[in-house]
Write a protein that holds these residues in place. Structure first.
Motif, PDB file in Angstrom:
ATOM      1  N   UNK A 304      -8.494   8.395 -16.390  1.00  0.00           N
ATOM      2  CA  UNK A 304      -8.329   9.111 -15.124  1.00  0.00           C
ATOM      3  C   UNK A 304      -7.515   8.285 -14.134  1.00  0.00           C
ATOM      4  N   UNK A 305      -6.737   8.976 -13.298  1.00  0.00           N
ATOM      5  CA  UNK A 305      -6.015   8.345 -12.199  1.00  0.00           C
ATOM      6  C   UNK A 305      -6.579   8.903 -10.896  1.00  0.00           C
ATOM      7  N   UNK A 306      -7.071   8.008 -10.042  1.00  0.00           N
ATOM      8  CA  UNK A 306      -7.686   8.408  -8.778  1.00  0.00           C
ATOM      9  C   UNK A 306      -6.825   7.909  -7.631  1.00  0.00           C
ATOM     10  N   UNK A 307      -6.435   8.806  -6.743  1.00  0.00           N
ATOM     11  CA  UNK A 307      -5.568   8.462  -5.615  1.00  0.00           C
ATOM     12  C   UNK A 307      -6.347   8.567  -4.311  1.00  0.00           C
ATOM     13  N   UNK A 308      -6.497   7.438  -3.635  1.00  0.00           N
ATOM     14  CA  UNK A 308      -7.238   7.366  -2.378  1.00  0.00           C
ATOM     15  C   UNK A 308      -6.431   6.565  -1.358  1.00  0.00           C
ATOM     16  N   UNK A 309      -6.707   6.803  -0.086  1.00  0.00           N
ATOM     17  CA  UNK A 309      -6.266   5.854   0.935  1.00  0.00           C
ATOM     18  C   UNK A 309      -7.391   4.846   1.152  1.00  0.00           C
ATOM     19  N   UNK A 310      -7.064   3.742   1.806  1.00  0.00           N
ATOM     20  CA  UNK A 310      -8.083   2.730   2.067  1.00  0.00           C
ATOM     21  C   UNK A 310      -9.213   3.306   2.907  1.00  0.00           C
ATOM     22  N   UNK A 311      -8.888   4.144   3.875  1.00  0.00           N
ATOM     23  CA  UNK A 311      -9.910   4.755   4.732  1.00  0.00           C
ATOM     24  C   UNK A 311     -10.815   5.673   3.934  1.00  0.00           C
ATOM     25  N   UNK A 312     -10.246   6.429   3.011  1.00  0.00           N
ATOM     26  CA  UNK A 312     -11.054   7.340   2.202  1.00  0.00           C
ATOM     27  C   UNK A 312     -11.997   6.583   1.279  1.00  0.00           C
ATOM     28  N   UNK A 313     -11.526   5.505   0.682  1.00  0.00           N
ATOM     29  CA  UNK A 313     -12.400   4.709  -0.176  1.00  0.00           C
ATOM     30  C   UNK A 313     -13.556   4.142   0.639  1.00  0.00           C
ATOM     31  N   UNK A 314     -13.262   3.639   1.829  1.00  0.00           N
ATOM     32  CA  UNK A 314     -14.300   3.035   2.665  1.00  0.00           C
ATOM     33  C   UNK A 314     -15.369   4.050   3.050  1.00  0.00           C
ATOM     34  N   UNK A 315     -15.006   5.323   3.159  1.00  0.00           N
ATOM     35  CA  UNK A 315     -15.956   6.343   3.571  1.00  0.00           C
ATOM     36  C   UNK A 315     -16.648   7.041   2.427  1.00  0.00           C
ATOM     37  N   UNK A 316     -16.245   6.783   1.201  1.00  0.00           N
ATOM     38  CA  UNK A 316     -16.826   7.486   0.053  1.00  0.00           C
ATOM     39  C   UNK A 316     -18.183   6.893  -0.316  1.00  0.00           C
ATOM     40  N   UNK A 317     -19.063   7.749  -0.850  1.00  0.00           N
ATOM     41  CA  UNK A 317     -20.346   7.270  -1.349  1.00  0.00           C
ATOM     42  C   UNK A 317     -20.180   6.623  -2.723  1.00  0.00           C
ATOM     43  N   UNK A 318     -19.378   7.250  -3.566  1.00  0.00           N
ATOM     44  CA  UNK A 318     -19.183   6.757  -4.930  1.00  0.00           C
ATOM     45  C   UNK A 318     -17.758   7.040  -5.388  1.00  0.00           C
TER      46      UNK A 318
END
Length: 538
Positions: A304-318
Motif C-alpha cells: 500500500x501507498x499512503x499519502x499524508x501531510x505532516x499535519x494529518x499524520x499528527x492528528x490521526x489516531x492510527x
C-alpha cells in the motif's frame, strides 16, 4: 438481533458491557449519557475517561483477554488476540476505553460476516438488553403475525424482484428486502438501506440527477451493484462495508455526524472524504490519500501507498500499513513531528525537511524501516525508532541535519553531494554498532560524542569478531603507543578480517577510560572521507 441502539446510548451501554460486563442503573445511565454528549469528540473523551479505571495495573494482554471475553469473542482465533494485544500496546492502555468502543462498533456491524456474524448478533442483543434494563424501554418488536391473521400459517409473500419509481422524481424509498432490485430513474431521489436490510445483494440504481443513498449503521454494500448515487448519508456510528468502486462512485456530498469506518473489500485508489474518520483497506495494492482531513487507516496484506501531510499524520489516531511492503509519503514538516506512537506497519517513509525553523522528526518504531529524508532549507533533527533502521539523507542543501540512532543496529547514509555539516549523535556503542556511510565525503560532518577529542590515532587489527573486538581495540591501542587512558582519545580502526572486518571510528568516552566498555562511542564507516580529531565534538 440487528443493532437497535445508537448515539450516546450505544456508547454508554457498549462501554459498560465491554469493560465492566455490567449494566448501569437508570440514574447512572442517564448521567453517563449526558457526559458522553452528542459529538464524536465528546464521546471519545468519555470513552477514554471511562476506560482509565479498568486499565490501571493491567497489561495489554490482560486487557485484550477481558475485552474479547466480554464481547463474546473468547473463542476467536489466537491471531485476533495477538493483533488486539499489539494494538492496545501501540495506543497505550490508557486508551482502553476508546479501543473498547472501536471494537464494539466493529463487531456490531459484522452481523452478515461468515466468521463473526453469530457473535455480532449476540453482541447487539446484549447491548439492546442492557439499554432496555437501564431505561425501562423496550426496543425489541413483537413477532409479526402469520399471513392471513389469526392462527393461519403459510409462506410470506415474496418481494417484487424489481422496484421502479419515478419518471421525473423526487422519490424516497426504503429498501424492503436485501436482494431487492431498485431503479429510481430520473429525478433527485433517495434510497434508504435500513437496519433490517443492511446487506443488499441486488441492483441499486439511482438514475439521472443527484441521488442520495442513506445507509444504516453497519450496512454492507459490497454484495450489491450500485450506480447512479452521487451522495451518501451515514446514519450512525458504525463500520460500513463496500468495494473501492462503490466508494469512488459517491462523487457528491458525504453526510455523517458520528464516527464512521469504511471497510473496503477490493483494492484501489482511495481519497478520503473529510466526513469519514477511519478506513480499512482491502488486501491487494492500494493508494490511499488522506484528502483534506485527519483520518486513520489500516492497510491490507499488499504493498500500500499512503499519502499524508505532516499535519494529518499528527492528528490521526492510527496509520497502520498492515502487511506487505508499504510506503508512507509525508510532505514537508512545519513543526516537531513524532510518529513513534502513531504509525505502524510501514516499511518505507518519505519525508521532506522543514523550510523554516529546524524541527525534530521522530520515526516510527520497528526493525527494517527505511526513512528517506530530503533535506530542507534549515537544519532538522532526525531520531530513528527502535529495532534497527536505515535513514537516507538526500539533497545538496548546505543545512546541517542531526541524526540520532535508535536502540538497534542502524544504517545512516549521508548525502554524498550535500555540503552541510551533518551531526551523528552519541548512542552507537559496542553492543549495537551503527554504520555511517559517506561521512565527510562532501560535508564537514561531525560526531557529537559529548566530549571533544584532542588526539586521533590509526589502529590496525588483523582479525576480530563481535566477541573479541573490544579486547582487540585495547590491545591495538597499547601496541600503537596510544593506550586507553583518557576520554579525549579518538581512533580510526581498520579490522582486516573476521566477522567484524571493516573501518571504525571510536572514542574512549566510557566510564572506565582504561578499557573498551559498553558506553564508548563506536560506528562502522563506509566510504568515509578524511577524518581528524576535531570531527569528534562535545
Amino acid at each position: 438481533m440487528p443493532q437497535l441502539v445508537f448515539g450516546a446510548s450505544a456508547v454508554v451501554s457498549s462501554l459498560n458491557r465491554a469493560l465492566a460486563d455490567s449494566t448501569p442503573s437508570s440514574s447512572l445511565f442517564t448521567s453517563q449519557v449526558a457526559q458522553a454528549g452528542t459529538t464524536n469528540e465528546a464521546q471519545l473523551a468519555f470513552a477514554k475517561t471511562f476506560g482509565a479505571t479498568y486499565a490501571a495495573g493491567k497489561t495489554p494482554a490482560q486487557l485484550a483477554v477481558s475485552l474479547l471475553t466480554n464481547l463474546g469473542l473468547d473463542k476467536a482465533p489466537l491471531s485476533l488476540f495477538a493483533a488486539l494485544t499489539d494494538y492496545i500496546g501501540s495506543v497505550g492502555t490508557a486508551n482502553i476505553g476508546i479501543v473498547a468502543l472501536q471494537l464494539g462498533n466493529i463487531l456490531a456491524g459484522r452481523e452478515s460476516d461468515a466468521t463473526y456474524g453469530t457473535a455480532a448478533l449476540a453482541w447487539n442483543a446484549e447491548v439492546t438488553q442492557s439499554y432496555e434494563k437501564s431505561t425501562g424501554l423496550s426496543l425489541t418488536p413483537p413477532p409479526a403475525p402469520a399471513p392471513g391473521g389469526g392462527g393461519d400459517s403459510g409462506p410470506a409473500p415474496a418481494p417484487a424482484p424489481v422496484v421502479t419509481l419515478g419518471t421525473a422524481g423526487p422519490d424516497a424509498l426504503v429498501l424492503a428486502a436485501n436482494a431487492q432490485n431498485v431503479d429510481l430513474l430520473a429525478g433527485i431521489d433517495s434510497l434508504t438501506i435500513n437496519g433490517a436490510t443492511n446487506a443488499p445483494t441486488g441492483s441499486l440504481t439511482g438514475g439521472a440527477d443527484a441521488d442520495t443513498l442513506v445507509l444504516a449503521a453497519g450496512t454492507n454494500l459490497s454484495g450489491a451493484t450500485v450506480s447512479g448515487f452521487e451522495n451518501v448519508t451515514f446514519a450512525a456510528t458504525g463500520v460500513y462495508t463496500m468495494t473501492a468502486a462503490q466508494y469512488n462512485g459517491f462523487t457528491g456530498t458525504f453526510t455523517a455526524g458520528n464516527f464512521e469506518t469504511i471497510a473496503l473489500t477490493t483494492a484501489g485508489t482511495i481519497v478520503a472524504n473529510a466526513a469519514i474518520e477511519r478506513f480499512h483497506l482491502a488486501n491487494g495494492t492500494n493508494t490511499f490519500t488522506a484528502g483534506t482531513n485527519t483520518v486513520s487507516v489500516v492497510g491490507g496484506n499488499g504493498a500500500d501507498t499512503l499519502n499524508y501531510t505532516a499535519t494529518q499524520v499528527a492528528g490521526a489516531t492510527t496509520v497502520d500499513g498492515g502487511l506487505g511492503a508499504d510506503v508512507l509519503n509525508i510532505g514537508a514538516i512545519g513543526a516537531n513531528l513524532n510518529i513513534s506512537a502513531l504509525v505502524t506497519g510501514i516499511e518505507t517513509i518519505n519525508i521532506t525537511g522543514s523550510a523554516a525553523t529546524g524541527y525534530t522528526f521522530t520515526n516510527e518504531n520497528g526493525a527494517g524501516v527505511t526513512l528517506n529524508y530530503s533535506k530542507g532549507a534549515t537544519g532538522d533533527v532526525v531520531v530513528l525508532g527502535t529495532g534497527g533502521q536505515t535513514v537516507n539523507l538526500f539533497g545538496t542543501s548546505a543545512t546541517a541535519v542531526t541524526v540520532t540512532g535508535g536502540s538497534g543496529v542502524d544504517t545512516i547514509n549521508l548525502s554524498a553531494t550535500a555540503t552541510g555539516a551533518e551531526t551523528i549523535t552519541n548512542g552507537s556503542v559496542i553492543g549495537n554498532i551503527d554504520t555511517v556511510a559517506n561521512f565527510r565525503v562532501a560535508g564537514a560532518d561531525v560526531f557529537k560524542t559529548g566530549i571533544g577529542a584532542t588526539t586521533l590515532t590509526a589502529l590496525t587489527i588483523a582479525s576480530a569478531d563481535t566477541a573479541t573486538l573490544a579486547a582487540s581495540i585495547s590491545t591495538a591501542a597499547t601496541g600503537a603507543g596510544a593506550t586507553l587512558a583518557a576520554n579525549t582519545q579518538a581512533y580510526i580502526i581498520t579490522v582486516s578480517a573476521g566477522t567484524s572486518a571493516g573501518t571504525y571510528a571510536f572514542q574512549n568516552i566510557g566510564g572506565t577510560v582504561g578499557t573498551v566498555d559498553a558506553t564508548d562511542f563506536i560506528v562502522k564507516l563506509t566510504g568515509a572521507g578524511s577524518i581528524v580529531a576535531g570531527n569528534f565534538i562535545a
